[in-house]
Scaffold this active site. Structure first.
Site, PDB file in Angstrom:
ATOM      1  N   GLN A 143     -51.367   5.681 -34.011  1.00 39.56           N
ATOM      2  CA  GLN A 143     -52.696   5.480 -33.437  1.00 39.56           C
ATOM      3  C   GLN A 143     -52.579   4.959 -31.995  1.00 39.56           C
ATOM      4  O   GLN A 143     -51.866   3.990 -31.737  1.00 39.56           O
ATOM      5  CB  GLN A 143     -53.489   4.487 -34.306  1.00 39.56           C
ATOM      6  CG  GLN A 143     -54.930   4.285 -33.860  1.00 39.56           C
ATOM      7  CD  GLN A 143     -55.776   5.551 -33.986  1.00 39.56           C
ATOM      8  OE1 GLN A 143     -55.706   6.256 -34.978  1.00 39.56           O
ATOM      9  NE2 GLN A 143     -56.567   5.833 -32.962  1.00 39.56           N
ATOM     10  N   ASP A 200     -50.981  15.295 -34.819  1.00 38.48           N
ATOM     11  CA  ASP A 200     -51.947  14.996 -33.749  1.00 38.48           C
ATOM     12  C   ASP A 200     -51.867  16.044 -32.634  1.00 38.48           C
ATOM     13  O   ASP A 200     -52.776  16.174 -31.825  1.00 38.48           O
ATOM     14  CB  ASP A 200     -51.637  13.616 -33.151  1.00 38.48           C
ATOM     15  CG  ASP A 200     -52.733  12.598 -33.433  1.00 38.48           C
ATOM     16  OD1 ASP A 200     -53.819  13.007 -33.877  1.00 38.48           O
ATOM     17  OD2 ASP A 200     -52.484  11.393 -33.207  1.00 38.48           O
ATOM     18  N   LYS A 254     -59.230   7.680 -41.440  1.00 37.96           N
ATOM     19  CA  LYS A 254     -58.232   8.754 -41.620  1.00 37.96           C
ATOM     20  C   LYS A 254     -57.579   8.635 -42.998  1.00 37.96           C
ATOM     21  O   LYS A 254     -57.409   9.628 -43.699  1.00 37.96           O
ATOM     22  CB  LYS A 254     -57.182   8.689 -40.501  1.00 37.96           C
ATOM     23  CG  LYS A 254     -57.750   9.165 -39.158  1.00 37.96           C
ATOM     24  CD  LYS A 254     -56.871   8.827 -37.964  1.00 37.96           C
ATOM     25  CE  LYS A 254     -57.566   9.227 -36.671  1.00 37.96           C
ATOM     26  NZ  LYS A 254     -56.874   8.780 -35.463  1.00 37.96           N
TER      27      LYS A 254
END
Ligand code: NAP
Length: 284
Positions: free
Chosen positions: A97, A120, A53
């Site tokens: 995460q 997200d 990422k």
């Protein structure tokens, strides 16, 4: 028939070029889109994901910050970091995460992220926005699937879509996105009585289960579009999806491979969401 491939790598390259161009344009007006990635613990898969990422951000001209913390970080300390990032004007997107260590309430941490920075798309405000058709951030994996359908010019209106899997991060948002484009949507899961009876009626099938060969050729209507979200390992340890690719490609009209399908699209849509968060913050 042999299905045409929907190439997630090629589509990602194209979309990331567009992201880089828009990021450069925003930069000339004084805003560099910034993503903060927070990793707690040393889960090997998570380490690979966050590295990818951060690298994708760098490649597209986005600013990124990787914050790594020990597995014993307290929930309070993590919440304090999220709050600091919420208030950091150089950061437009925050990604924590998952999975988090067991002593941390992941949902509580997600809800602590400002919805304006929830790239997200896991915050309840983002889920509510998707459900009601309001502006908000869409979860990256199903969003990437929608972009793949768009890339082949597929008109979902009146089509029957079957989503296999009902998780909050893939299956449910996927179903809502398909519904928003006027598909008739069926959601299947581990308690679905006759999965094959459902999938055989589908014009579009999205497999998001996490088990190999959940979808085989005898379960697919000729010409159907098959999107494979699953990430599994085969007997040789190689990455594979939920779909029996070799069998299904002889029946389907379109199919995504694993690797090189939905996977790269997920990171690409994270870049898109981060860019959009920055554009919104800059009033662009
Ligand atoms: P998850 O939370 O474990 O959900 C799996 C879903 O599959 C559940 O709803 C489960 O039903 C359903 N299911 C399990 N066995 C089934 C069966 N035999 N028939 C029908 N449905 C069944 O997983 P997830 O987070 O949604 O992820 C799904 C897969 O996508 C995983 O392989 C994951 O690694 C992959 N993934 C890939 C990406 C990417 O970027 N490519 C991103 C995210 C996830 P119940 O609800 O009844 O338990």
């Amino acid at each position: 028939m042999t299905a045409q491939l929907i190439d997630g790598n090629a589509l990602s390259r194209q979309l990331r070029t567009e992201v880089a161009q828009r990021a450069a344009a925003l930069k000339t007006r004084g805003t560099t889109p910034g993503l903060a990635v927070v990793l707690v613990g040393d889960n090997p898969a998570s380490q690979v994901y966050v590295r990818n990422k951060v690298k994708a951000c760098e490649d597209s001209g986005l600013h990124s910050v990787l914050e790594k913390y020990d597995a014993d970080m307290s929930e309070a300390a993590l919440l304090a970091r999220v709050e600091a990032l919420n208030n950091d004007p150089a950061i437009h997107g925050i990604l924590v995460q998952l999975p988090l260590p067991a002593h941390i309430d992941a949902q509580k941490v997600i809800e602590a992220i400002s919805p304006a920075k929830d790239v997200d798309g896991f915050h309840i405000a983002s889920a509510g926005a998707l459900m009601t058709g309001m502006p908000g951030f869409w979860p990256c994996t199903p969003y990437g699937c929608m972009k793949m359908l768009e890339s082949i010019g597929y008109d979902l209106r009146g089509k029957h879509a079957v989503v296999i899997g009902r998780s909050n991060i893939v299956g449910k948002p996927m179903a809502l996105m398909l519904l928003q484009k006027d598909a008739t949507v069926t959601i299947c899961h581990s308690r679905t009585a006759d999965l094959k009876a459902q999938t055989l009626q589908a014009d579009v099938i999205v497999a998001a289960v996490g088990k190999r060969n959940v979808l085989t050729a005898d379960m697919v209507k000729p010409g159907a579009v098959v999107l494979d979200v699953g990430m599994n390992r085969n007997d040789e340890g190689k990455l594979c999806g939920d779909v029996d690719f070799e069998g299904v490609k002889s029946v389907a009209g379109w199919i995504t491979p694993v690797p090189g399908g939905v996977g790269p699209m997920t990171i690409t849509m994270l870049l898109v969401n981060t860019l959009e968060a920055a554009e919104r913050a800059a009033g662009a």
